[in-house]
Motif scaffolding. Structure first.
Motif, mmCIF file in Angstrom:
data_model
loop_
_atom_site.group_PDB
_atom_site.id
_atom_site.type_symbol
_atom_site.label_atom_id
_atom_site.label_comp_id
_atom_site.label_asym_id
_atom_site.label_seq_id
_atom_site.Cartn_x
_atom_site.Cartn_y
_atom_site.Cartn_z
ATOM 1 N N GLN A 89 0.812 -1.257 0.088
ATOM 2 C CA GLN A 89 -0.182 0.220 0.038
ATOM 3 C C GLN A 89 1.034 1.247 0.115
ATOM 4 O O GLN A 89 1.709 1.551 0.879
ATOM 5 C CB GLN A 89 -0.935 -0.071 1.191
ATOM 6 N N LEU A 90 0.830 2.128 -1.215
ATOM 7 C CA LEU A 90 1.644 3.063 -1.173
ATOM 8 C C LEU A 90 1.245 4.423 -0.314
ATOM 9 O O LEU A 90 0.075 4.803 -0.654
ATOM 10 C CB LEU A 90 1.771 3.566 -2.651
ATOM 11 N N PRO A 91 2.161 4.958 0.452
ATOM 12 C CA PRO A 91 1.646 6.286 0.908
ATOM 13 C C PRO A 91 1.572 7.255 0.090
ATOM 14 O O PRO A 91 1.863 7.557 -0.982
ATOM 15 C CB PRO A 91 2.920 6.572 1.900
ATOM 16 N N ALA A 92 0.604 8.507 0.546
ATOM 17 C CA ALA A 92 0.031 9.363 -0.449
ATOM 18 C C ALA A 92 1.293 10.083 -0.841
ATOM 19 O O ALA A 92 1.347 10.736 -1.977
ATOM 20 C CB ALA A 92 -0.995 10.315 0.253
ATOM 21 N N SER A 93 2.374 10.391 0.007
ATOM 22 C CA SER A 93 3.516 11.038 -0.359
ATOM 23 C C SER A 93 4.276 10.153 -1.401
ATOM 24 O O SER A 93 4.722 9.263 -1.102
ATOM 25 C CB SER A 93 4.475 11.390 0.952
ATOM 26 N N PRO A 94 4.730 10.955 -2.661
ATOM 27 C CA PRO A 94 5.440 10.204 -3.615
ATOM 28 C C PRO A 94 6.875 9.990 -2.948
ATOM 29 O O PRO A 94 7.580 8.858 -3.396
ATOM 30 C CB PRO A 94 5.607 11.275 -4.783
ATOM 31 N N LYS A 95 7.548 10.776 -2.257
ATOM 32 C CA LYS A 95 8.930 10.631 -1.550
ATOM 33 C C LYS A 95 8.882 9.358 -0.740
ATOM 34 O O LYS A 95 9.520 8.499 -0.841
ATOM 35 C CB LYS A 95 9.247 11.623 -0.915
ATOM 36 N N LEU B 188 9.504 3.579 0.620
ATOM 37 C CA LEU B 188 8.992 2.382 0.917
ATOM 38 C C LEU B 188 9.221 1.411 -0.439
ATOM 39 O O LEU B 188 9.729 0.107 -0.059
ATOM 40 C CB LEU B 188 7.615 2.317 0.937
ATOM 41 N N ALA B 189 9.058 1.664 -1.839
ATOM 42 C CA ALA B 189 9.513 0.335 -2.719
ATOM 43 C C ALA B 189 10.881 0.394 -2.650
ATOM 44 O O ALA B 189 11.240 -0.910 -2.858
ATOM 45 C CB ALA B 189 9.216 1.286 -3.945
ATOM 46 N N LEU B 190 11.891 1.101 -2.493
ATOM 47 C CA LEU B 190 13.265 0.850 -2.233
ATOM 48 C C LEU B 190 13.756 0.146 -1.292
ATOM 49 O O LEU B 190 14.383 -0.948 -1.568
ATOM 50 C CB LEU B 190 13.967 2.440 -2.322
ATOM 51 N N GLU B 191 13.140 0.370 -0.207
ATOM 52 C CA GLU B 191 13.315 -0.569 1.119
ATOM 53 C C GLU B 191 12.880 -1.996 0.766
ATOM 54 O O GLU B 191 13.571 -3.074 1.012
ATOM 55 C CB GLU B 191 12.585 -0.029 2.026
ATOM 56 N N LEU B 192 11.557 -2.229 0.106
ATOM 57 C CA LEU B 192 11.314 -3.620 -0.065
ATOM 58 C C LEU B 192 12.106 -4.221 -1.222
ATOM 59 O O LEU B 192 12.430 -5.584 -1.131
ATOM 60 C CB LEU B 192 9.786 -3.382 -0.668
#
Length: 200
Positions: free
Chosen positions: A42-48, A53-57
Motif C-alpha cells: 500500500q503506497l503512501p500518499a507522499s510520492p517521496k 518504501l519501494a526501495l526498502e522492499l
C-alpha cells in the motif's frame, strides 16, 4: 535455469493492493506456484515516502532479480524505479506527468477501496516533480500497455514518452482496462514469467 524474478506491483492514485489488476496478477502468479514472488505494498500518499518504501522492499527482497508493473501513477513510479535500478518495467496506462492531473486533487480524499480519508498535499505535487523522468534511457526495458479509450489520461502522451519500447495499444477500453485478464500473460511474459518460469 535462473529463478523467476520478484515482481513489484505499484498501484495508482487512490488505489490499493486490492485493485482489480493487482489481484489478476497475484492470482496468476499464485496459480503458477510463484505467489511468494509478488510484492504489492500500500503506497503512501507522499510520492517521496512511496519511493522510499519501494526501495526498502526491493533491497529486502530482490536487489538483483526484479521486474516492476505499474498502473497509472504507479507507472510513473515504476519508470523512475526502472531508471534508477536498471530493471524491466511494464507500465499500464501510465501517468507521464501526474502533476498535470493531481494538482486538482490537493486536499482530503478517500481511496477507491476504503472509506478511510487521506490527505494529498501541495508538497506532494512538488515531490512528483522531482521524480519525473524526462526521457527513458533504455526503451527495451519497458513494455507499455495503453488504451485509446482512457478517459483519464491521453494514450498519445504514453506512446510518445515510451517511444522505442515494446507497445501494445488497445483500441477502446478505458483507464481501468476491465478486460486486463486478456493481457496479463503478455505483461508477465515481458517481466520474466514465461511458461518455463510457471512450470517451476
Amino acid at each position: 535455469m535462473s529463478p523467476a524474478p520478484y515482481l513489484l506491483y505499484l498501484h495508482g492514485f487512490r488505489s490499493s493492493p486490492r485493485s482489480f489488476k493487482a489481484r489478476v496478477v497475484q492470482e496468476k502468479l499464485e496459480t503458477a506456484g510463484l505467489g511468494e514472488r509478488f510484492i504489492c505494498p500500500q503506497l503512501p500518499a507522499s510520492p517521496k515516502a512511496a519511493m522510499a518504501l519501494a526501495l526498502e522492499l526491493v533491497e529486502r527482497h530482490a536487489p538483483d532479480n526484479l521486474s516492476i508493473i505499474g498502473s497509472s501513477l504507479g507507472g510513473f513510479y515504476a519508470t523512475w524505479l526502472a531508471e534508477r535500478l536498471g530493471v524491466r518495467a511494464a507500465v499500464i496506462n501510465p501517468s507521464v506527468d501526474p502533476t498535470r492531473n493531481l494538482s486538482k486533487h490537493v486536499g482530503v480524499t478517500t481511496s477507491w477501496h476504503s472509506d478511510e480519508p487521506f490527505e494529498f498535499r501541495q508538497e506532494y505535487v512538488d515531490e512528483l516533480n522531482t521524480l519525473r523522468t524526462a526521457h527513458i534511457t533504455r526503451p527495451e526495458r519497458y513494455f507499455l500497455l495503453a488504451a485509446t479509450g482512457d478517459e483519464v489520461l491521453d494514450y498519445r502522451d504514453m506512446v510518445a514518452h515510451y517511444a522505442g519500447a515494446r507497445q501494445h495499444v488497445i483500441e477502446g477500453s478505458d483507464h481501468a482496462i476491465p478486460e486486463f485478464a486478456q493481457y496479463v500473460d503478455e505483461v508477465l511474459a515481458f517481466c520474466g514469467f514465461g511458461p518455463a518460469d510457471a512450470a517451476q
